[in-house]
Design an enzyme around this catalytic site. Structure first.
Site: not given
Ligand code: PGA
Length: 253
Positions: A9-11, A97, A167, A233
């Site tokens: 998950n590169w955000k 988030e 998570e 992440g």
């Protein structure tokens, strides 16, 4: 035993060049691990199309970090699950988030999950408790409630497209991962809930761990009871670190 799934998950990170470089490296790692581990990446929206072209033909799967709660229409700035389904095979839903920064309620998460199902996407549903909820002994109850509200009304036939990512919020981006025992305790609780909810068919659902997973702890997490993969992440922003996590999944499998 299910094939482990490792998802990056590169955000809201990476330039286009970095995204292409990371995607190529992840595709190579995925192809090396083919048969022993499945690998996915969730680039930012704008990179999904170029990255998909770049990795076409490899076993790397491209997913989205989120999708809209509505099917389509006047929702400025949103991207529908149906639009994503042209380029992605899966989407994350309910990342902490999104819940904490963007105020997504359990009801919004449920709507997103259903939009993704309708669009034919696979879903990684993220759940997890805050530090306060853990300290006050409510971790299990919070996670079960998140599961319950998101999966309410979900058909049995959807289980083969469902993955849960446990998570803990306090472990995300902090460098302080859960212990393997704590992670395993929670993923086992989730597994039991899925078994009760879906019967034996619930076994198809993978339960991942996420939260400061890296190349130093990945093998131990993957060996832990009822941990079927990792959602990664920060560590996924390094091509070599992510590749060695995929490699640890291949070796552990
Ligand atoms: P992290 O993020 O690996 O940086 O803790 C995990 C996630 O948010 O999915």
């Amino acid at each position: 035993m299910t094939t482990p799934l490792i998802v990056a998950n590169w955000k809201m990170n990476t330039s286009l060049d970095q995204a292409i470089m990371l995607a190529r490296a992840a595709a190579e790692a995925a192809d090396r691990a083919e048969g022993a581990a499945e690998v996915g990446i969730c680039p930012p929206y704008t990179w999904i199309v170029p990255v998909s072209g770049e990795v076409r033909g490899s076993s790397l799967r491209v997913g989205s970090q989120d999708c809209a709660a509505h099917a389509g229409g006047a929702y400025t700035g949103d991207i529908s699950a149906k639009m994503l389904a042209s380029w992605c095979s899966f989407t994350l839903v309910g990342h902490s988030e999104r819940r904490s920064i963007h105020g997504e309620t359990d009801e919004i998460v449920r709507q997103k999950l259903h939009r993704a199902i309708d669009a034919g996407l696979e879903v990684i549903l993220c759940v997890g408790e805050s530090a306060d909820e853990r300290e006050t002994g409510r971790a299990g109850a919070v996670v079960l409630h998140q599961l319950d509200s998101a999966l309410d009304g979900t058909a049995l036939s959807f289980t083969k497209r469902l993955t849960i990512a446990y998570e803990p919020v306090w472990a995300i981006g902090t460098g302080v991962a859960a212990t393997e025992d704590d992670a395993s305790q929670m993923t086992t609780l989730i597994r039991q809930d899925l078994d009760t909810r879906f019967g034996s068919i619930g076994e198809q659902v993978r339960v991942l761990y996420g939260g400061s997973a890296n190349d130093r702890n990945s093998a131990e997490f993957l060996a832990a009871n009822n941990v079927d993969g990792l959602l990664v992440g920060s560590a996924s922003l390094s091509a070599t670190t992510f590749a060695s996590m995929v490699e640890s999944a291949r070796v552990t499998a």
